[in-house]
Design a protein around this motif. Structure first.
Motif, PDB file in Angstrom:
ATOM      1  N   ARG A 193       0.590  -1.184   0.103  1.00  0.00           N
ATOM      2  CA  ARG A 193      -0.199  -0.024  -0.123  1.00  0.00           C
ATOM      3  C   ARG A 193       0.701   1.186  -0.106  1.00  0.00           C
ATOM      4  N   ALA A 194       1.922   1.373   0.359  1.00  0.00           N
ATOM      5  CA  ALA A 194       2.977   2.663   0.746  1.00  0.00           C
ATOM      6  C   ALA A 194       3.597   3.080  -1.097  1.00  0.00           C
ATOM      7  N   ARG A 195       3.804   1.688  -1.476  1.00  0.00           N
ATOM      8  CA  ARG A 195       4.768   1.586  -2.649  1.00  0.00           C
ATOM      9  C   ARG A 195       3.887   3.145  -3.869  1.00  0.00           C
ATOM     10  N   GLY A 196       5.006   3.857  -4.351  1.00  0.00           N
ATOM     11  CA  GLY A 196       4.543   4.627  -5.076  1.00  0.00           C
ATOM     12  C   GLY A 196       4.084   6.238  -3.721  1.00  0.00           C
ATOM     13  N   PHE A 197       4.719   5.877  -2.892  1.00  0.00           N
ATOM     14  CA  PHE A 197       4.204   7.417  -1.955  1.00  0.00           C
ATOM     15  C   PHE A 197       5.467   7.543  -1.563  1.00  0.00           C
ATOM     16  N   THR A 198       5.672   8.687  -1.459  1.00  0.00           N
ATOM     17  CA  THR A 198       7.176   9.085  -1.260  1.00  0.00           C
ATOM     18  C   THR A 198       6.868  10.422   0.208  1.00  0.00           C
ATOM     19  N   GLY A 199       7.452  10.241   1.287  1.00  0.00           N
ATOM     20  CA  GLY A 199       7.027  11.161   2.030  1.00  0.00           C
ATOM     21  C   GLY A 199       7.991  11.475   3.611  1.00  0.00           C
ATOM     22  N   SER A 200       7.956  12.158   3.930  1.00  0.00           N
ATOM     23  CA  SER A 200       8.317  12.594   5.563  1.00  0.00           C
ATOM     24  C   SER A 200       7.441  13.255   6.378  1.00  0.00           C
ATOM     25  N   PHE A 201       6.982  12.800   7.835  1.00  0.00           N
ATOM     26  CA  PHE A 201       6.029  13.238   8.326  1.00  0.00           C
ATOM     27  C   PHE A 201       7.052  13.331  10.047  1.00  0.00           C
ATOM     28  N   GLU A 202       6.907  14.730  10.228  1.00  0.00           N
ATOM     29  CA  GLU A 202       8.023  14.457  11.703  1.00  0.00           C
ATOM     30  C   GLU A 202       6.918  14.361  12.526  1.00  0.00           C
ATOM     31  N   VAL A 203       6.910  13.425  13.655  1.00  0.00           N
ATOM     32  CA  VAL A 203       6.218  13.315  14.831  1.00  0.00           C
ATOM     33  C   VAL A 203       6.619  13.834  16.035  1.00  0.00           C
ATOM     34  N   ARG A 204       5.589  14.188  16.684  1.00  0.00           N
ATOM     35  CA  ARG A 204       6.062  15.467  17.968  1.00  0.00           C
ATOM     36  C   ARG A 204       4.907  14.910  18.697  1.00  0.00           C
ATOM     37  N   ILE A 205       6.058  14.489  20.407  1.00  0.00           N
ATOM     38  CA  ILE A 205       4.945  13.676  21.198  1.00  0.00           C
ATOM     39  C   ILE A 205       5.272  14.699  22.382  1.00  0.00           C
ATOM     40  N   VAL A 212      11.406  12.441  12.484  1.00  0.00           N
ATOM     41  CA  VAL A 212      11.099  11.612  11.451  1.00  0.00           C
ATOM     42  C   VAL A 212      10.260  10.598  10.669  1.00  0.00           C
ATOM     43  N   LEU A 213       9.427  10.083  10.206  1.00  0.00           N
ATOM     44  CA  LEU A 213       9.552   9.214   9.732  1.00  0.00           C
ATOM     45  C   LEU A 213       9.398   8.764   7.926  1.00  0.00           C
ATOM     46  N   GLN A 214      10.440   8.867   7.179  1.00  0.00           N
ATOM     47  CA  GLN A 214      10.737   8.115   5.978  1.00  0.00           C
ATOM     48  C   GLN A 214       9.528   7.358   5.239  1.00  0.00           C
ATOM     49  N   LEU A 215       8.991   7.333   4.446  1.00  0.00           N
ATOM     50  CA  LEU A 215       8.938   6.827   3.675  1.00  0.00           C
ATOM     51  C   LEU A 215       9.418   6.665   2.163  1.00  0.00           C
ATOM     52  N   ASP A 216       9.642   5.403   1.366  1.00  0.00           N
ATOM     53  CA  ASP A 216      10.012   5.579  -0.163  1.00  0.00           C
ATOM     54  C   ASP A 216       9.919   4.088  -1.046  1.00  0.00           C
ATOM     55  N   ALA A 217       9.357   4.528  -1.489  1.00  0.00           N
ATOM     56  CA  ALA A 217       9.076   3.042  -2.465  1.00  0.00           C
ATOM     57  C   ALA A 217       8.809   1.675  -1.763  1.00  0.00           C
ATOM     58  N   GLY A 218       7.968   1.936  -0.600  1.00  0.00           N
ATOM     59  CA  GLY A 218       7.264   1.065  -0.005  1.00  0.00           C
ATOM     60  C   GLY A 218       7.998   0.354   1.392  1.00  0.00           C
ATOM     61  N   GLN A 219       9.049   1.148   1.926  1.00  0.00           N
ATOM     62  CA  GLN A 219      10.211   0.809   3.005  1.00  0.00           C
ATOM     63  C   GLN A 219       9.906   2.056   3.447  1.00  0.00           C
TER      64      GLN A 219
END
Length: 234
Positions: A193-205, A212-219
Motif C-alpha cells: 500500500r505504501a509503494r509509490g508514496f514518498t514522504g516524511s512526517f515529523e512525529v511530535r510527542i 521524522v518518519l520517512q517513506l520511500d518505495a514501500g519502505q
C-alpha cells in the motif's frame, strides 16, 4: 535510527506503572470481566503482561528463551499477524485462579524485568525478538520502552475491565513513546500500500523528543527531526 530512552526515566516509569497495575488487580473482586473493545478479559490482560515482562527480562539479560517462550511463538506475514498469533498461543496456557495470584504473578514478572534493567545492559545492544517475526531484533532500550508502553496501554484497558477510573501518567508515556514509535512504526508499514508514496512526517510527542518518519518505495525508516516534512504521491 531510534530515539534512545533515558534509562532512569524508563526504569522509574516501569516501576510506577507495574505497581499501579498490581494494586488494581489485587483489590479487584474477580478478573473474568471483559475489557472494553478487546476480546480479552481482565485476567487475560494480566496474563499477557506477565508474558511480556518475562520474555523481555530474558531478552534484556541475553538469556536463551527456552521452551516456555519458543513453543508459543506465532506465525504470520505481518507484525500484527505474528503478534496476535503469539498472544493467542500464550494466553491459552497462562491463567490465574484469582486476583491475589494474578497480582503476585505480575509482581514477580515485573520485578524480574526491573532487576534485568538494573544490571546496566547496553541500551543499544540488539536482542532477538522472535515474537515480532523471524529474524527480527530490537534494542534493549526499545524493549525497556515497550514494557512501559504495554503497561500504560493495558493499564487503561484494565481500568475499563474493572470499572475503575482510568489513568494516564504523562511522565510514563513521554519516557517510552518516542522510542517505541521510532523503532516500531517502520515495521507496521504495508509495503504494497505504501509503494509509490514518498514522504516524511515529523512525529511530535508532548514533553518528549521529536523524530521524522520517512517513506520511500514501500519502505519506512526514522531519522532525527530537523528537516521539513514532505509528501508526494504519483
Amino acid at each position: 535510527m531510534i530515539v534512545e530512552p533515558d534509562r532512569d526515566a524508563v526504569r522509574a516509569a516501569l516501576d510506577r506503572e507495574s505497581r499501579r497495575l498490581i494494586d488494581h488487580v489485587r483489590s479487584s473482586a474477580h478478573l473474568d470481566t471483559p475489557a472494553p473493545g478487546l476480546d480479552w478479559t481482565a485476567g487475560q490482560l494480566v496474563a499477557h503482561l506477565c508474558v511480556v515482562y518475562r520474555a523481555f527480562a530474558l531478552a534484556v539479560r541475553g538469556d536463551d528463551y527456552g521452551e516456555d517462550i519458543t513453543a508459543h511463538l506465532g506465525t504470520g506475514h505481518t507484525l500484527p499477524e505474528v503478534v496476535a498469533s503469539t498472544n493467542a498461543r500464550a494466553l491459552s496456557v497462562v491463567s490465574f485462579p484469582g486476583p491475589r495470584e494474578a497480582a503476585d504473578g505480575l509482581r514477580e514478572c515485573a520485578d524480574e524485568l526491573l532487576a534485568a534493567l538494573d544490571t546496566g545492559p547496553d541500551l543499544r545492544a540488539a536482542r532477538p525478538t522472535p515474537w515480532y517475526g523471524t529474524g527480527v531484533t530490537r534494542t534493549v532500550g526499545t524493549l525497556a520502552a515497550l514494557s512501559v508502553s504495554e503497561s500504560v496501554v493495558h493499564g487503561y484497558d484494565l481500568a475499563g475491565a474493572l470499572r475503575a477510573r482510568p489513568w494516564l501518567d504523562e511522565r510514563s508515556a513521554a519516557s517510552a513513546a518516542p522510542t517505541v514509535m521510532s523503532e516500531m512504526l517502520p515495521l507496521l508499514v504495508d509495503p504494497a500500500r505504501a509503494r509509490g508514496f514518498t514522504g516524511s512526517f515529523e512525529v511530535r510527542i508532548r514533553r518528549a523528543p521529536r523524530f521524522v518518519l520517512q517513506l520511500d518505495a514501500g519502505q519506512a525508516r526514522t531519522v532525527p527531526a530537523g528537516g521539513r516534512p514532505t509528501a508526494s504521491c504519483p
